[in-house]
Design a protein around this motif. Structure first.
Motif, PDB file in Angstrom:
ATOM      1  N   SER A 535       0.826  -1.214   0.000  1.00  0.00           N
ATOM      2  CA  SER A 535       0.000   0.000   0.000  1.00  0.00           C
ATOM      3  C   SER A 535       0.854   1.257   0.000  1.00  0.00           C
ATOM      4  N   PHE A 536       2.050   1.146   0.584  1.00  0.00           N
ATOM      5  CA  PHE A 536       2.946   2.302   0.658  1.00  0.00           C
ATOM      6  C   PHE A 536       3.747   2.497  -0.631  1.00  0.00           C
ATOM      7  N   LEU A 537       4.143   1.387  -1.273  1.00  0.00           N
ATOM      8  CA  LEU A 537       5.070   1.473  -2.401  1.00  0.00           C
ATOM      9  C   LEU A 537       4.417   1.357  -3.777  1.00  0.00           C
ATOM     10  N   LEU A 538       3.368   0.566  -3.897  1.00  0.00           N
ATOM     11  CA  LEU A 538       2.796   0.268  -5.214  1.00  0.00           C
ATOM     12  C   LEU A 538       1.606   1.177  -5.515  1.00  0.00           C
ATOM     13  N   TRP A 539       1.800   2.156  -6.359  1.00  0.00           N
ATOM     14  CA  TRP A 539       0.749   3.073  -6.808  1.00  0.00           C
ATOM     15  C   TRP A 539      -0.149   3.502  -5.646  1.00  0.00           C
ATOM     16  N   PRO A 540       0.433   4.044  -4.588  1.00  0.00           N
ATOM     17  CA  PRO A 540      -0.364   4.398  -3.394  1.00  0.00           C
ATOM     18  C   PRO A 540      -1.419   5.456  -3.693  1.00  0.00           C
ATOM     19  N   SER A 541      -2.515   5.372  -2.979  1.00  0.00           N
ATOM     20  CA  SER A 541      -3.612   6.342  -3.105  1.00  0.00           C
ATOM     21  C   SER A 541      -3.591   7.255  -1.890  1.00  0.00           C
ATOM     22  N   TRP A 542      -2.744   8.296  -1.926  1.00  0.00           N
ATOM     23  CA  TRP A 542      -2.688   9.231  -0.812  1.00  0.00           C
ATOM     24  C   TRP A 542      -3.858  10.202  -0.893  1.00  0.00           C
ATOM     25  N   GLU A 543      -4.468  10.452   0.238  1.00  0.00           N
ATOM     26  CA  GLU A 543      -5.691  11.262   0.270  1.00  0.00           C
ATOM     27  C   GLU A 543      -5.470  12.686  -0.242  1.00  0.00           C
ATOM     28  N   HIS A 544      -4.268  13.226  -0.049  1.00  0.00           N
ATOM     29  CA  HIS A 544      -4.065  14.621  -0.472  1.00  0.00           C
ATOM     30  C   HIS A 544      -4.231  14.788  -1.982  1.00  0.00           C
ATOM     31  N   ASN A 545      -4.066  13.675  -2.734  1.00  0.00           N
ATOM     32  CA  ASN A 545      -4.256  13.753  -4.189  1.00  0.00           C
ATOM     33  C   ASN A 545      -5.725  13.892  -4.577  1.00  0.00           C
ATOM     34  N   GLU A 546      -6.619  13.424  -3.697  1.00  0.00           N
ATOM     35  CA  GLU A 546      -8.054  13.443  -4.008  1.00  0.00           C
ATOM     36  C   GLU A 546      -8.805  14.555  -3.278  1.00  0.00           C
ATOM     37  N   MET A 547      -8.138  15.200  -2.316  1.00  0.00           N
ATOM     38  CA  MET A 547      -8.838  16.149  -1.446  1.00  0.00           C
ATOM     39  C   MET A 547      -9.426  17.335  -2.208  1.00  0.00           C
ATOM     40  N   ASN A 548      -8.691  17.847  -3.207  1.00  0.00           N
ATOM     41  CA  ASN A 548      -9.204  19.001  -3.951  1.00  0.00           C
ATOM     42  C   ASN A 548     -10.560  18.702  -4.581  1.00  0.00           C
ATOM     43  N   ALA A 549     -10.676  17.510  -5.176  1.00  0.00           N
ATOM     44  CA  ALA A 549     -11.938  17.129  -5.818  1.00  0.00           C
ATOM     45  C   ALA A 549     -13.056  16.969  -4.787  1.00  0.00           C
ATOM     46  N   VAL A 550     -12.742  16.368  -3.639  1.00  0.00           N
ATOM     47  CA  VAL A 550     -13.753  16.166  -2.589  1.00  0.00           C
ATOM     48  C   VAL A 550     -14.210  17.512  -2.023  1.00  0.00           C
ATOM     49  N   ILE A 551     -13.261  18.425  -1.798  1.00  0.00           N
ATOM     50  CA  ILE A 551     -13.603  19.763  -1.285  1.00  0.00           C
ATOM     51  C   ILE A 551     -14.472  20.507  -2.294  1.00  0.00           C
TER      52      ILE A 551
END
Length: 741
Positions: A535-551
């Motif tokens: 989860s850390f190394l392979l194409w991780p989905s960090w929340e900060h990448n999606e936050m702009n869209a959610v906001i």
């Protein structure tokens, strides 16, 4: 006190649907195994039991049609995956690539939502169990019996649902009332917790997310099934209670509290603030008692405490009104009156639920048109285009499916290379703990390891103390029931009992059960370690990448809700469904933003980029929604005057600020600049209206009236609350626009 709480929790557990569903699953699995063993063909029973285990997770409440077809799809995935892996297993270079592709595509099916993820789980578990060599049947017969076992479970679970059709819904209503009561308690604490409001607000974020999820589940169960089966007395009662619970949450969020002014008032008269706090706590207690009616079967208790506290506060406000002269004191008076109005409405909603519960036969009719019902359901799009739209490394579910497929393949290769006994447990661990986000995967890994370790210790002790196969069989069944009853709410306990179940089953089949415990713990550690590292190394989905869209979605939902309030202020009359729909969407969007921010806090500190900004966005959106709900609630429940052109001045500029905020988040310029703000004129208008009302009040009092007329009081409340909320909404929207990225 703790003992009493534990006792209540235990009794609820015994009465709950989780335990009854676990009994159902155990019954469905044990019957074919027992019959097959009687006829000396245990492999047949094992295959059917696997079918039961694969189908059961997709048996979740909600839309009855979706539930039925969901279980059928789970059965299909289980059979299909078993055939594919079973027939290719002798050919490693065909089997491994196929295993990788099937893992990816079955996992990718989860893009359709929660129910789809449970269907995917059936296919993934079927593939994993195909490596376990359970039984001696041919591949096609084994797969066919898995399908039969799934159909057997669908049959008995449907019959069970007919016997207890409303039980799960009643429990969800009880849980909603309980969490809403907790929300009220937090709100009461905020009145006096001057230095802890940020922590309490964060607790509200988390709690609101849970309540929103319950609201969505209840909506689907009540409204979609109402469309299909019609309206019964029971469903009408539940719908009335649910609507009141939604309104109570809105009123809780909408409390018109200016905390700076309230803190200043508390310095002068803390006793009054404590009265308000006691009132909120008492309403929380009454909501908790309503929850106990659903959850524990308790009788509804009657109490006059709320009405007595309201009378005491009203008496104080009247005394305060007789003494005031200064403008600031007058504003404080209106603040107290507005706050009391909201508490009264809160109490009325609670009384409404109590009336429905205590007088079931004589309740009012409640009808919704089919077109209105459809609007309040959150539809799931099952079209093929959803798969195509998300088929990209930019999509979180695509990355999750690819990550899981790679890790599952690594797990198989580790088992083959080191010749691990029962290495498929590594794969089972990966399947059940892997989540799209790193934070959730890490948290679930910890619980899995802890539960497995505890289960292993208990199993070792029991194996040393007991050597009776009959006892092993009984303990195996009991541990299976307990494991599946806890899997949603106590994953550590579930993991412990799953380990016990596995050990006791192997104790029946093999003499060296202690070795099984050792391999079980080792394989769990390997699987959990792979999950966290992957989860850390392979194409991780960090929340900060999606936050702009959610906001952005949250701000857009708040903007739409503001427009609905604006429209209703002009038209009045019956509250349109469009208003309720926009309110619902705003609350859900805020819940999604709170959940996303909570997930972000679980990630490594190095990955919590722009944490402070995202917290500001979350807090400001929550404040904005609170103010919106306050404004909308006042306009709905009072005979207000006509909306002035200056009201529109504020609304247009608030919408402009929100639009600019969305632009800033997306880095796309689409909004034109406003040429005329006219705030000086709007502010002058408000001040002038306030002066006119004060003059009218002075005139009425000079005429010898003991207190001002209700119409004048309402007008004073209107100008104070609406102007205050408009100013506050504008200030919050401006703060949102000015957050520097």
């Amino acid at each position: 006190m703790r003992f009493q709480a534990a006792k209540v929790s235990f009794l609820r557990y015994l009465k709950g649907t989780d335990l009854s569903k676990a009994y159902l699953l155990a019954f469905a699995a044990v019957i074919p195994i027992t019959l097959a063993n009687y006829y000396n063909n245990l492999s047949v029973g094992i295959a059917m039991a696997i079918g039961v285990l694969l189908c059961a997770p997709s048996d979740v409440p909600g839309n009855l049609r979706h539930r039925f077809f969901g279980m059928l799809f789970a059965a299909f995935f289980g059979v299909f995956a078993t055939l594919c892996i079973g027939y290719t297993k002798p050919f490693v270079w065909v089997n491994l690539p196929l295993f990788f592709l099937l893992t990816f595509f079955i996992s990718y099916f989860s893009v359709y939502g929660f129910r789809a993820s449970l269907i995917s789980l059936a296919g993934l578990l079927a593939m994993v169990l195909s490596f376990a060599n359970l039984g001696t049947l041919s591949v096609w017969l084994h797969a066919t019996l898995i399908g039969c076992g799934s159909l057997w479970y669908i049959l008995i679970s449907t019959l069970f649902l007919k016997i207890r059709p409303q039980k799960h819904l009643e429990i969800q209503l009880g849980e909603t009332a309980e969490k809403t009561a907790e929300f009220l308690r937090i709100r009461g604490k905020m009145l006096t917790a001057k230095h802890h409001r940020n922590e309490l607000q964060r607790a509200q974020f988390s709690l609101q997310t849970s309540i929103n999820e319950l609201h969505e589940n209840i909506r689907e169960a009540l409204l979609s099934n109402r469309q299909q089966s019609g309206s019964s007395n029971s469903s009408r009662r539940q719908l009335l209670i649910f609507i009141d619970l939604v309104d109570i949450l809105e009123l809780s969020i909408a409390h018109p509290v200016n905390f700076k002014r309230l803190d200043k008032l508390a310095e002068e008269n803390r006793a009054l603030i404590l009265k308000y706090k006691s009132l909120i706590y008492e309403m929380s207690i009454q909501l908790q008692e309503i929850a106990e009616v659903f959850l524990d079967g308790e009788k509804l208790k009657k109490s006059n405490t709320v009405s007595n506290l309201i009378e005491e506060i009203e008496a104080y406000i009247q005394q305060f009104e007789e003494k005031i002269n200064e403008t600031e004191a007058r504003e404080t008076l209106i603040l107290l009156q507005n706050l009391l109005d909201f508490e009264k409405k809160q109490g009325q909603k609670i009384q409404s639920i109590q009336r429905v519960l205590s007088n079931i036969k004589k309740r009012e009719e409640f009808n919704l048109k089919t077109s209105e019902v459809k609007q309040f359901l959150t539809p799931t799009d099952y079209s093929f285009k959803i798969l195509l739209e998300n088929f990209s490394l930019k999509a979180p579910m695509f990355r999750h499916a690819l990550r899981l497929a790679v890790l599952m393949l690594i797990g198989v290769l580790i088992g083959m290379f080191f010749k691990l006994q029962n290495s498929y447990w590594i794969l089972l661990t990966l399947v059940v703990i892997m989540r799209p986000s790193y934070g959730l995967t890490k948290e679930r890994s910890k619980k899995r390891i802890l539960g497995t370790f505890l289960g292993g210790i208990i199993a070792v002790i029991l194996i040393f103390l007991i050597s009776n196969p009959v006892v092993y069989a009984v303990l195996g069944i009991l541990s299976m029931i307990l494991a599946f009853s806890m899997i949603q709410k106590n994953y550590v306990g579930a993991a412990a009992f799953i380990t016990l179940n596995v050990v006791f089953i192997y104790a029946l089949l093999q003499p060296n059960a202690l070795a099984v415990i050792q391999y079980r713990i080792i394989d769990t550690f390997i699987g959990a370690g792979l999950a966290v590292i992957g989860s850390f190394l392979l194409w991780p989905s960090w929340e900060h990448n999606e936050m702009n869209a959610v906001i952005s979605k949250t701000i857009q939902a708040n903007m739409d809700y503001l427009k609905a309030i604006d429209n209703y202020y002009h038209t009045k009359g019956n509250l349109p469904s469009a208003y309720k729909l926009k309110r619902k969407e705003a609350f859900l969007a805020m819940g999604n933003l709170s959940a996303a921010f909570q997930r972000m806090t679980q990630e490594p500190k190095s990955k919590q980029k722009e944490y402070k900004n995202f917290y500001r966005y979350t807090a400001l959106n929550h404040t904005f929604l609170s103010s919106l709900a306050s404004l909308g609630n006042f306009i709905r429940n009072h005979n207000t005057t006509e909306a002035s052109v200056y009201f529109e001045t504020y609304i247009s500029n608030i919408i402009y600020n929100l639009s600019k905020t969305i632009e800033n988040l997306s880095e796309e310029k689409t909004q034109k600049e406003l040429k005329h703000i006219n705030f000086e004129q709007a502010e002058a208008f408000i001040i002038d209206e306030e002066k006119k009302l004060i003059q009218l009040k002075t005139k009425e009092l000079k005429e010898g009236k003991e207190k001002i007329s209700e119409a004048l009081r309402t007008n004073m409340q209107e100008i104070q609350l609406i102007s205050e909320q408009l100013r506050w909404l504008y200030e919050v929207s401006l703060n949102l626009k000015n957050i520097k990225k």
